[in-house]
Design an enzyme around this catalytic site. Structure first.
Site, PDB file in Angstrom:
ATOM      1  N   ASP A  36       6.536  -5.000  -3.849  1.00  0.00           N
ATOM      2  CA  ASP A  36       6.055  -4.155  -2.761  1.00  0.00           C
ATOM      3  C   ASP A  36       4.647  -4.537  -2.345  1.00  0.00           C
ATOM      4  O   ASP A  36       3.946  -5.253  -3.044  1.00  0.00           O
ATOM      5  CB  ASP A  36       6.078  -2.684  -3.199  1.00  0.00           C
ATOM      6  N   LYS A  58       6.861  -7.361   3.532  1.00  0.00           N
ATOM      7  CA  LYS A  58       6.704  -8.169   4.736  1.00  0.00           C
ATOM      8  C   LYS A  58       7.888  -9.122   4.883  1.00  0.00           C
ATOM      9  O   LYS A  58       8.028 -10.075   4.148  1.00  0.00           O
ATOM     10  CB  LYS A  58       5.412  -8.990   4.665  1.00  0.00           C
ATOM     11  N   MET A 169      -0.660   9.407   0.087  1.00  0.00           N
ATOM     12  CA  MET A 169      -0.198   9.092   1.437  1.00  0.00           C
ATOM     13  C   MET A 169      -0.731  10.082   2.473  1.00  0.00           C
ATOM     14  O   MET A 169      -0.028  10.398   3.428  1.00  0.00           O
ATOM     15  CB  MET A 169       1.346   9.094   1.492  1.00  0.00           C
TER      16      MET A 169
END
Ligand SMILES: C[S@@+](CC[C@H](N)C(=O)[O-])C[C@H]1O[C@@H](n2cnc3c(N)ncnc32)[C@H](O)[C@@H]1O
Length: 261
Positions: A36, A58, A169
């Site tokens: 990740d 990505k 987050m």
């Protein structure tokens, strides 16, 4: 043909030395490593030269792979007989979607093993010198996502519970989150901190109060990945527990700064 095993491994929050011995051993043996965005890149140097390395953060188009695409990739390689190591930031089962990946594998009859990791939820505050609990100050901590402002979190119950609140987050939504906590009854002068790129050479910490922390984080251009801590324990950092940022010589400067590709 034998089916491979899928290992869901926590890489820790940033300092590459925070991976577990078991995680590192499996990383060194894996046929395929799917990693990740927030995984410390130095860990990839530990893989076998022949291992296939796939950046799930990505895709070739520079877009992130969808969760469905990641699941499909893991399953494809495991069904081909390869041992797949799914390397995730922090702990795979703390806001890491590790549960979804485990279920997807299980449905296809693929054996799964989970190797817990050091979650950013407690390690990043620790690197900022903030103990989440402290006798006579805080006897509980709650970890929430700042992603689901609407229905995910009961802020009134959270404020009632007391103790330390850790928000993952939540940088973009910080003004809304702090408003919710204030409306739920937390005092405006409750200490608060935001830690960016914790446990890495780029670690930055800003402190303030519940009332002003969102504005301060905005002024200081704090971006994700970052963690917000709300509670009296934040004061302990200023009382001298801020060990990492005051290391002399600053050992953490030796680690290459991570980038978000
Ligand atoms: C999708 S969650 C994954 C959490 C991860 N599974 C864990 O246990 O740490 C990503 C969030 O974790 C937090 N995070 C992860 N690594 C961090 C770091 N090094 N510094 C600050 N926050 C971090 C940030 O809030 C980020 O938005």
């Amino acid at each position: 043909m034998t089916i491979g095993t899928v290992f869901l491994v926590g890489a820790g929050p940033g300092d590459p030395d925070l991976i577990t011995r078991k995680g590192l051993r499996l990383l060194r043996q894996a046929d395929v490593v799917i990693y990740d965005r927030l995984v410390p890149r130095q860990l990839l140097d530990e893989t076998r030269p022949a291992a296939e390395l796939i950046n799930a953060g990505k895709a070739p188009t520079r877009h992130r792979l969808s969760q469905a695409a990641i699941n499909a990739l893991i399953i494809d390689r495991a069904l081909a007989g390869l041992d797949v190591l799914r390397l995730k930031g922090g702990d795979p089962f703390v806001f890491g979607r590790g549960g979804e990946e485990a279920l997807a594998c299980q449905r296809c009859g693929i054996p799964v093993e989970v190797v817990p990791g050091v979650s950013s939820a407690f390690a990043v505050p620790a690197y900022a010198g903030i103990p989440l609990t402290q006798r006579h100050i805080s006897s509980a901590f709650t970890v929430i996502t700042g992603h689901e402002i609407g229905d995910g979190v009961n802020y009134a119950a959270l404020a009632d519970l007391g103790g330390t609140i850790v928000i993952l987050m939540g940088v973009k939504q910080l003004p809304k989150i702090t408003d919710k906590l204030l409306l739920s009854g937390l005092a405006g002068d409750t200490p608060a901190a935001v830690i960016e790129w914790g446990a890495t050479a780029r670690q930055r910490t800003v402190t303030g109060t519940l009332q002003d922390i969102a504005a301060t984080a905005h002024e200081r251009a704090i971006r994700q990945p970052a963690i917000t801590v709300v509670g009296e324990v934040v004061r302990l950092r200023d009382e001298g527990v801020a060990w990492f940022e005051s290391l002399s010589p600053p050992l953490h400067r030796l680690w290459p700064a991570p980038t978000l590709e």
